[in-house]
Design a protein around this motif. Sequence first.
Motif, mmCIF file in Angstrom:
data_model
loop_
_atom_site.group_PDB
_atom_site.id
_atom_site.type_symbol
_atom_site.label_atom_id
_atom_site.label_comp_id
_atom_site.label_asym_id
_atom_site.label_seq_id
_atom_site.Cartn_x
_atom_site.Cartn_y
_atom_site.Cartn_z
ATOM 1 N N LEU A 89 -5.917 -6.719 5.232
ATOM 2 C CA LEU A 89 -5.317 -6.479 6.340
ATOM 3 C C LEU A 89 -4.094 -6.633 5.790
ATOM 4 N N CYS A 90 -2.743 -5.317 6.002
ATOM 5 C CA CYS A 90 -1.701 -5.456 6.316
ATOM 6 C C CYS A 90 -1.019 -5.591 7.684
ATOM 7 N N PHE A 91 0.821 -5.491 7.991
ATOM 8 C CA PHE A 91 1.328 -5.898 8.448
ATOM 9 C C PHE A 91 2.825 -4.826 8.656
ATOM 10 N N ARG A 145 -5.963 0.701 2.383
ATOM 11 C CA ARG A 145 -5.965 0.217 0.491
ATOM 12 C C ARG A 145 -4.821 0.013 0.376
ATOM 13 N N LEU A 146 -4.748 -1.020 -0.630
ATOM 14 C CA LEU A 146 -3.447 -1.138 -1.537
ATOM 15 C C LEU A 146 -2.970 -0.390 -2.413
ATOM 16 N N THR A 147 -3.917 0.505 -3.450
ATOM 17 C CA THR A 147 -4.053 1.833 -4.280
ATOM 18 C C THR A 147 -5.318 2.840 -4.006
ATOM 19 N N PRO A 148 -4.587 4.116 -4.311
ATOM 20 C CA PRO A 148 -5.282 4.941 -3.891
ATOM 21 C C PRO A 148 -6.884 5.285 -4.119
ATOM 22 N N ASP A 149 -7.058 3.815 -5.872
ATOM 23 C CA ASP A 149 -8.470 3.672 -5.907
ATOM 24 C C ASP A 149 -8.953 2.687 -5.345
ATOM 25 N N PRO A 205 0.761 -1.531 0.094
ATOM 26 C CA PRO A 205 0.330 -0.243 -0.170
ATOM 27 C C PRO A 205 1.039 1.249 0.032
ATOM 28 N N GLN A 206 0.028 2.734 -0.500
ATOM 29 C CA GLN A 206 0.761 3.304 -0.331
ATOM 30 C C GLN A 206 1.733 3.655 0.894
#
Length: 258
Positions: free
Chosen positions: A121-123, A111-115, A5-6
């Motif tokens: 789920l991230c860590f 969000r993995l991308t802005p759109d 993600p960003q």
Amino acid sequence: MASAPQQASLPLFYNALEPLSSGAHAAFKLRQIDSAPFLVNQHAIPVTVDEFIHVQRSMPIVFTAGDEPVPIALMGLNEGVNVFIDDEGKLSDPSTYVPAYVRRYPFMLARLTPDAQELSLCFDSTADVIGAFEEGEPLFEDGKPTAIVQNILQFNEMFEEAGARTGNFMRELRELGLLMEGEISIQPEGAPQPFVYRGFQMVNEEKLNELRGDQLRKIQKNGMLPLLYAHLFSLQLMPQLFDRQNRAGKVPLPPLAS
């Protein structure tokens, strides 16, 4: 494979974010967490409105300065001071409420991308509690998330929902014009002048008491009123927090008499 993600502006405590994947992290495990070293020098933690009643029993709740304020729990009155956590990152009193923002670490939804329409789920890949360890709870078995991952996901989903409710609460608060610049003055015995704390916002109790009948009925019906009073009651803990800092030797030099 999903892209990261960003990372331009990461939330408090997070140094990097990586989406959790059964392919890339099949062997990853989660170690038991009994301390939070990242909390040692952190004096303010974001909280949601769902937590106000729990937080106000032990910590003051205030709002950040600026045009987009958020509620925070004060674990200390000065930068770099946390009177609830010892030098090893453990709670001084195990009964102290720990905000959900802390308990979700090192995980979060992003969000993995802005759109992107959905959150993943991230860590924090720099955290030392998750990795390909020999010990710990496995995150995947036979390519599928274990119960612990499902529980983590559910907790983070609940946190996001609480965050949305908090956003609505703050918008209503601003529309009612109830926030004002905060100032707390504490006069310790023997000090020539009081310690004055600013740089936050608080509810203007006088304006709250002067709300029109329709406005008051609205905030009674939507559940805002007990939250506002939880915040106001929590401010009475400011002197106690100062006293805890004082006993720990973590109060700045006393102000000089003018």
